[in-house]
Motif scaffolding. Structure first.
Motif, PDB file in Angstrom:
ATOM      1  N   LYS A 195       0.845  -1.189   0.000  1.00  0.00           N
ATOM      2  CA  LYS A 195       0.000   0.000   0.000  1.00  0.00           C
ATOM      3  C   LYS A 195       0.882   1.241   0.000  1.00  0.00           C
ATOM      4  CE  LYS A 195      -4.084  -1.990   0.247  1.00  0.00           C
ATOM      5  NZ  LYS A 195      -5.087  -1.848  -0.847  1.00  0.00           N
ATOM      6  N   ALA A 196       0.477   2.237  -0.773  1.00  0.00           N
ATOM      7  CA  ALA A 196       1.242   3.475  -0.825  1.00  0.00           C
ATOM      8  C   ALA A 196       1.193   4.184   0.521  1.00  0.00           C
ATOM      9  CB  ALA A 196       0.678   4.385  -1.908  1.00  0.00           C
TER      10      ALA A 196
ATOM     11  N   GLU B 261       0.726   7.296   2.874  1.00  0.00           N
ATOM     12  CA  GLU B 261      -0.309   8.325   2.726  1.00  0.00           C
ATOM     13  C   GLU B 261       0.214   9.542   1.983  1.00  0.00           C
ATOM     14  OE1 GLU B 261      -3.554  10.776   5.484  1.00  0.00           O
ATOM     15  OE2 GLU B 261      -2.150   9.345   6.399  1.00  0.00           O
TER      16      GLU B 261
ATOM     17  N   GLY C  34      -0.591   4.658  -9.823  1.00  0.00           N
ATOM     18  CA  GLY C  34      -1.064   4.087  -8.572  1.00  0.00           C
ATOM     19  C   GLY C  34      -1.823   2.804  -8.836  1.00  0.00           C
TER      20      GLY C  34
ATOM     21  N   GLY D 152      -5.643   2.251  -3.244  1.00  0.00           N
ATOM     22  CA  GLY D 152      -4.566   2.776  -2.425  1.00  0.00           C
ATOM     23  C   GLY D 152      -3.278   1.997  -2.513  1.00  0.00           C
TER      24      GLY D 152
ATOM     25  N   ARG E 159       0.017   8.730  -1.798  1.00  0.00           N
ATOM     26  CA  ARG E 159      -1.129   7.981  -2.313  1.00  0.00           C
ATOM     27  C   ARG E 159      -1.847   8.796  -3.387  1.00  0.00           C
ATOM     28  NH1 ARG E 159      -4.052   5.886   2.526  1.00  0.00           N
ATOM     29  NH2 ARG E 159      -2.105   4.694   2.619  1.00  0.00           N
TER      30      ARG E 159
END
Length: 537
Positions: A412-413, A415, A484, A488, A418
């Motif tokens: 997950k990227a 924050e 992306g 997320g 993101r």
């Protein structure tokens, strides 16, 4: 042979189109003909050119900072792989990998590449969002750098991370022409004591007469009705007579390479559940970490309790690697240069072109860093020494290799990076097609033609839908942008697309020009699995 003839004609057409270009050392694209074709999507006269005003305006927004100057020379040279193995290959100087380039985000990188090779070459800066005319794709964003010539690359480096560079000329990347590019963060949030850059590679050039061009020639015959002389592990005849493909590059200005007289390198029966089945096409004689075979591995020294940042780069041509540090767990912090939510792993999986950063706090002793050539049952090795202990042997297989395996698609990227949610303004489907039988890899059933472009407009949110209709995995790479993953997921520029699966990624069209999208299996790409994303005027 009809496919080869079409590629020959394509090369001749590109050479003719380039007659109005400025000299390669100028760094300019003035005169580049981008006016033919368009793939039926939009007349290519409507596309921006790599040296257009919009490209310069985008570069100005990056606020180019202090200049860091380098010089690189591509040469034919002997390379010591360790363990008494010396091969003759092409490299940047006499180092394998080439010497690391390290700059700080915000710097301007200025590098002159001098070409002392017998063929034309180029440099692509893998993973960087840079100005289009510096991207290093001959026949699309620049002219070939011909033998005896040079080219001045100059661009702002705006984002920190782990990157690398290599040619985008034929199958040259599967020689020794690659090196790490590390962009340091002036506000680095991670705390660590040491850093270890780890470059993974599969090696064939110069071994028993083999060359990457010879490997491509063998693979391009396909599997139908051929005697491949064994498993591709180094036995048998290559059967190259009458099929010299050394001048079949998708780029121009190349002179033919010598035929390969080496043994068959076609690999049969390599399988991996992690890769969805077929693991690869090529049986390499050697697998390397930082240019060394497992018989004479690189040793990295540290103290017990040190926190080490590992920057891992897969520079291979046809091999995914599963890598683990014996006796340790790894905490993944970045993929493809962008931070992720920290994730613990026993082992990491990287397709060609991918990078992963990880932190590890090391114990006392001597530990193997083992990179398993996924599905090929061979390994590369390096050694971490923090205290006493016997040197690991080339046959070592840390138990962590069979533990929790993490890859970029599972991350997950962070924050801070993101991608904001939003509906795409445009969706482009790329169906990945072809097979080992005919070795006719392509995108949407069409082999690479630089005049065929898929249009986007500046300011759009673009969704790319990769639909893998083949029975092999493909690490797909987008130039000049970071996308992306869904829900997320990590910010990346290279992702594994498994056979029979669909992968959707989104990016913001904020870097004008003509940008390649291609499989980073160098043999799939050179056989035709490449295409172009073009910004409309």
């Amino acid at each position: 042979m009809s496919r080869l003839t079409r590629r020959t004609v394509l090369g001749a057409g590109l050479a003719a189109a380039g007659t109005g270009l400025l000299t390669a050392c100028s760094g300019s694209m003035s005169g580049m003909d981008h006016s033919s074709g368009g793939g039926g999507m939009s007349p290519s006269a409507d596309y921006l050119t790599p040296d257009g005003k919009q490209v310069g305006a985008a570069e100005a927004l990056r606020k180019p900072g202090p200049e860091r100057r380098f010089r690189l020379t591509a040469v034919e040279t002997p390379l010591d792989l360790g363990g008494g193995r010396t091969v003759r290959s092409w490299a940047y100087g006499d180092d394998l990998p080439g010497k690391e380039i390290r700059v700080t985000a915000g710097d301007t990188l200025a590098l002159t590449l001098a070409n002392n090779l017998p063929e034309a070459t180029s440099v692509h800066w893998h993973g960087l969002a840079l100005r289009n005319d510096m991207d290093g794709v001959p026949g699309l964003t620049q002219r070939d750098i011909k033998p005896g010539g040079s080219f001045d690359y100059r661009f702002a480096v705006s984002h920190p991370g782990t990157y690398w560079f290599h040619p985008h000329s034929g199958v040259q990347q599967d020689r020794g022409l690659y090196a790490p590019l590390i962009v340091e963060d002036p506000k680095e949030p991670l705390k660590y004591d040491k850093e270890w850059v780890i470059v993974l590679d599969d090696w064939v050039d110069g071994v028993d007469g083999s060359t990457p061009d010879g490997v491509l020639a063998e693979l391009s015959k396909g599997m139908g009705g051929m005697d491949h002389g064994g498993s591709g592990s180094g036995s048998g005849s290559g059967g190259m007579e009458g099929h010299d493909m050394s001048n079949m590059s998708m780029t121009t200005g190349k002179s033919p390479s010598p035929k390969s007289a080496g043994p068959s390198r076609m690999l049969m029966g390599a399988t991996s559940d992690l890769l969805g089945g077929d693991a690869g096409d090529v049986g390499y004689p050697h697998y390397l970490i930082n240019g060394r075979t497992p018989d004479k591995p690189q040793t990295f020294a540290a103290k017990p309790g040190d926190r080490i940042r590992l920057r891992i780069i897969n520079a291979g041509g046809d091999t995914a690697f599963r890598i683990a540090l014996g006796g340790h767990k790894l905490t993944v912090t970045h993929t493809d240069g962008f931070p992720v939510e920290h994730t613990q792993a026993d082992a990491l999986l990287l397709g060609m072109g991918e990078r992963l950063d990880a932190l590890v706090t090391v114990g006392s002793g001597t530990f193997p860093l083992t990179a398993l050539a996924e599905g090929k049952n061979r390994t590369a090795l390096a050694v971490l020494r923090t205290g006493a202990g016997a040197e690991p042997t080339s046959s070592v297989r840390p138990e962590e290799l069979d533990g929790k395996v993490v890859h970029g698609g599972r991350l997950k990227a962070a924050e801070s990076v993101r991608l904001e949610s939003g509906r795409p303004d445009r969706t482009i489907e790329f169906k990945l097609t072809g097979s080992m039988t005919k070795y006719d890899w392509a995108v949407n059933g069409k082999q690479y033609d630089p005049a065929q472009r898929y249009p986007v407009r500046s300011g759009e949110r673009v969704r790319l839908s990769f639909v893998n209709s083949t029975t092999m995995w493909h690490p797909m790479h987008l130039h000049g942008h970071t996308y992306g993953l869904a829900d997320g997921g990590a910010r990346k520029d290279t992702s594994i697309v498994l056979p029979g699966k669909k992968l959707e990624v989104d990016f913001d069209a904020d870097n004008p020009g003509l940008w390649m999208i291609h499989c980073h299996n160098v043999y799939h790409a050179e056989s035709g699995m490449m295409t172009v994303l073009g910004y409309l005027k």
